[in-house]
Design an enzyme around this catalytic site. Structure first.
Site, PDB file in Angstrom:
ATOM      1  N   GLY A  12      58.101 -27.888  16.792  1.00  0.00           N
ATOM      2  CA  GLY A  12      58.327 -27.757  15.351  1.00  0.00           C
ATOM      3  C   GLY A  12      59.222 -26.558  15.100  1.00  0.00           C
ATOM      4  N   THR A  13      59.059 -25.933  13.943  1.00  0.00           N
ATOM      5  CA  THR A  13      59.901 -24.786  13.571  1.00  0.00           C
ATOM      6  C   THR A  13      59.873 -23.709  14.651  1.00  0.00           C
ATOM      7  OG1 THR A  13      59.124 -25.225  11.341  1.00  0.00           O
ATOM      8  CG2 THR A  13      60.380 -23.220  11.655  1.00  0.00           C
ATOM      9  N   GLU A 128      50.961 -11.763  20.552  1.00  0.00           N
ATOM     10  CA  GLU A 128      51.613 -11.008  19.463  1.00  0.00           C
ATOM     11  C   GLU A 128      51.970 -11.911  18.284  1.00  0.00           C
ATOM     12  OE1 GLU A 128      52.275  -8.260  17.545  1.00  0.00           O
ATOM     13  OE2 GLU A 128      52.931  -7.229  19.363  1.00  0.00           O
ATOM     14  N   GLY A 133      53.858 -12.491  12.619  1.00  0.00           N
ATOM     15  CA  GLY A 133      55.152 -12.981  13.111  1.00  0.00           C
ATOM     16  C   GLY A 133      55.903 -11.996  13.970  1.00  0.00           C
ATOM     17  N   ASP A 200      44.285 -17.996   6.175  1.00  0.00           N
ATOM     18  CA  ASP A 200      45.297 -17.575   7.153  1.00  0.00           C
ATOM     19  C   ASP A 200      45.192 -16.067   7.430  1.00  0.00           C
ATOM     20  OD1 ASP A 200      48.052 -18.015   8.550  1.00  0.00           O
ATOM     21  OD2 ASP A 200      48.435 -16.398   7.131  1.00  0.00           O
ATOM     22  N   LYS A 204      43.923 -13.981  11.048  1.00  0.00           N
ATOM     23  CA  LYS A 204      44.695 -12.884  11.641  1.00  0.00           C
ATOM     24  C   LYS A 204      43.851 -11.604  11.712  1.00  0.00           C
ATOM     25  CE  LYS A 204      49.055 -14.844   9.970  1.00  0.00           C
ATOM     26  NZ  LYS A 204      49.954 -14.889   8.800  1.00  0.00           N
ATOM     27  N   GLY A 301      58.308 -17.444  10.214  1.00  0.00           N
ATOM     28  CA  GLY A 301      59.668 -17.927  10.404  1.00  0.00           C
ATOM     29  C   GLY A 301      59.949 -18.165  11.869  1.00  0.00           C
TER      30      GLY A 301
END
Lengths: 327, 327
Positions: A12-13, A128, A133, A200, A204, A301
Site C-alpha cells: 500500500g502507501t 520506529e 512516522g 490510534d 502508539k 505518510g
C-alpha cells in the site's frame, strides 16, 4: 558486493514508499553497510492490481512463498491491522529473519511477545515506524536518552486529529466539514474512528509505555477520548482567550503505577504542544538531566514512514557488521 | 563490580554539573554498562576555591597528575577556550583514553584532527555537548538519519541571542537593557560578544558542517552577523506584522559547495523557528526521506550539557561492551 535479501509484506502507501526509498537510497545503504539491498519478494493482497516492480521481484499473495525465498534476511511489514501480520512476523522470526514493522495496532498488542521471540532466535526488531512516522522518537529514547530517567511524555501522536483541530480553529468550521476535507486530502480514512476517537494515539502510547517502563497499564484503566465531540463553538471561545485544543497522549510513572491518558486538552501559549499545527506529530520528553526535549515532524505518510523503517534496517545491519568484524 | 575510571578537566558550571550527574545517575550507568563509574581525578584552575568533592578524588591543577592516574579510561573535558584543552585532549588520546568534550571553539577548529588521532589510537570521541547542549542533535544526525540525505539545516544555536530577541519583543526594551538582565540572570557573559556577535553559533555550525559534509567552508567566506545592531524599533515594527527576528544559523550544500550563514532573519508564523522562544535552541533538519524534523530543548546549562556528555559516555562504553562480549 555482498547482497542483503529483503522482502516487503504489503504494498500500500507505506510498502510502495519503502520500495521506492530503498531503491533511491541504494548508494547511501551501500556506503553504510558495504552491501547491496535486494528486494527479493513482495507480498500483495490483490493480484489483479498493476504495480511498477522490477522483474526479478517475486510478487505473491502467498506468505509461504516469501518465507521460502532462499537466504532471506529481513522482512519489512507494512500491513494494516493485527491479523495476519502477527502470525507472519512470528514465522519470519522463527525462520531467522530480522523484522521491521510499521504496524502499531499489532505491535501495541504483541510487541513484547515478538521482542521476546526475537531474543530467543537471536534476531532484531525495528519498530520506529509504529510511533510518529518519520520522527525518530523510539530510538531517541532508546539510544540517546539512556542514562537520563524519562519522567514524562506528552505528545501529539495523531496527525489527523491535529489537522482537524487546526483547521476548525483557523477556518471556523464544524468537525464534520473539516473531517470531510481531511478525507478528500487523504489525511483521514473512510472510517475515521481509529484516528478521531483516539485509538490510534492510544496504541502508539502503549508502545511508548513498553519502551519507557517495560510494561503497559491495564488498557481498560486508560482514559481514551477523541476529538469528535468538540464543537466549533468551544474551539472559537478558547481561541478568543488565545487557547487551543490539542489532542494529547500523556504518560508518566507515579511510584510503580503507570499513569496514561489520551484526550483533548486546552493549552495556552506556554504549553510545549500549543504551536504544533496541521498533520505534524510532536513528542515532548521530560528527562532528568537533559530537561524538556521536543521532537516534531511528519507523523505519517509514505516516505517518512519508509524513512523510519530504512533507518532501523541500517542500524540493525551496522550492529551485525560490527559483530562480524570482531569475530 | 568492574570500575570505569574517569577524570574531569574543568570544574566550572559544566564540570560541576557533570560531577553531580554522574553520581546521581550511578544506578542507571551500572544497569547499562555493568560497571561502576568512578571519578578518579578533577583538573581545576584555582586551588584556593572550596569544592564539594569526595575524598578519594584526586584534585589537581597539574594535567600530568591526571594523565598519570592508573587505568584512567575516559577524560571529560569542560574547559572554556581553545587552549590548553586541545593539547590536553591530544595527550589523553595518546594515552589511550576516550574523550568527551563540551568545548565548541576548540572542536570547531581541531575536531577533525582529534577524530583522526582517535582512529589512530583506537579510542572514541563524544562531542554531542559541543552543539545545542542537551538537545541530542549530533547523534540524531549521526545515528538516526544515516540513510537519509540531510539537505539543509536551519537552527537557533545561541540561547543568549534568542533570549535577548524574545525579551526585546515582549517587553519593548532596547538591546542594552535586555543584555544587562541576561547577564544578571547568568544567560550572558560579562563580555557578551561571543554570543551576541554570532561567533558561538558559527562554531557550532562548523561542527555540524563537518558532521554533515565531512568538511567546513572557508571560515572567511561565511557571513557571520550578530544581534547587537537590531533596534527595538525594528523588532516592534516586525511585531506589528506578526513577524519575529530570529538569529539563524543555516547550512546546505549546492553541488560541491557548502553554503553557510549565521545572522538575524525575519520570520513569519510559517517559519519552523518562529515559535522558538527564550533560551531554547532548536534545529530543523530537512532530510530526503523523513521530511522536516525539528528538535528543541535547552541549549546550555549545567545539567543539559552534562546530559549530552554522559549519554556519549554510555554510548561509547556500550559499543565496547558489545565488542568485548564477542571476543
Amino acid at each position: 558486493m555482498t547482497v542483503i535479501k529483503v522482502a516487503l509484506l504489503g504494498f500500500g502507501t507505506v510498502g510502495e514508499g519503502l520500495y521506492e526509498s530503498i531503491n533511491s537510497h541504494q548508494q547511501q545503504l551501500q556506503a553504510l553497510l558495504g552491501a547491496e539491498v535486494h528486494i527479493a519478494g513482495v507480498l500483495i493482497q490483490d493480484s489483479e492490481k498493476q504495480r511498477r516492480l522490477a522483474e526479478d521481484v517475486l510478487v505473491t499473495t502467498n506468505f509461504n512463498d516469501i518465507l521460502n525465498i532462499p537466504d532471506l534476511q529481513v522482512v519489512f511489514e507494512a500491513i494494516v491491522g493485527e491479523d495476519p501480520s502477527y502470525e507472519y512476523l512470528s514465522k519470519a522470526i522463527e525462520r531467522g529473519c530480522d523484522i521491521i514493522t510499521a504496524n502499531k495496532v499489532m505491535f501495541a498488542k504483541h510487541g513484547e511477545e515478538l521482542l521476546r521471540k526475537a531474543r530467543e532466535y537471536n534476531v532484531s526488531i525495528g519498530y520506529e515506524a509504529t510511533v510518529a512516522g518519520g520522527v525518530p522518537v523510539i530510538r531517541t529514547i532508546a539510544q540517546l536518552l539512556q542514562v537520563n530517567r524519562v519522567e514524562k511524555i506528552q505528545a501529539i501522536l495523531n496527525g489527523t486529529s491535529n489537522f482537524i483541530l487546526t483547521e476548525m480553529r483557523k477556518n471556523e468550521l464544524p468537525f464534520e466539514t473539516v473531517l470531510k476535507s481531511a478525507q478528500d486530502l487523504g489525511y483521514a480514512e473512510a472510517d475515521p474512528s481509529n484516528d478521531v476517537e483516539g485509538f490510534d494515539a492510544f496504541y502508539k502510547l502503549m508502545i511508548l509505555s513498553n519502551l519507557l517502563f517495560g510494561k503497559q497499564p491495564d488498557w481498560h484503566e486508560v482514559k481514551v477520548e477523541g476529538i469528535s465531540e468538540i464543537s466549533n463553538h468551544q474551539i472559537q471561545s478558547a481561541h478568543q482567550k488565545n487557547e487551543r485544543y490539542k489532542h494529547i497522549a500523556e504518560i508518566k510513572k507515579d511510584g510503580d503505577q503507570i499513569i496514561a491518558s489520551v484526550g483533548p486538552a486546552l493549552t495556552n501559549e506556554d504549553h510545549p504542544l500549543y504551536n504544533i499545527e496541521g498533520v505534524d506529530n510532536a513528542i515532548v520528553i521530560k528527562a532528568s538531566l537533559a530537561g524538556t526535549i521536543a521532537i516534531q515532524g511528519p507523523g505519517a505518510g509514505s516516505y517518512p514512514t519508509a524513512s523510519a523503517m530504512i533507518e532501523d534496517f541500517a542500524h540493525i545491519f551496522q550492529n551485525k557488521k560490527a559483530a562480524y568484524a570482531l569475530t
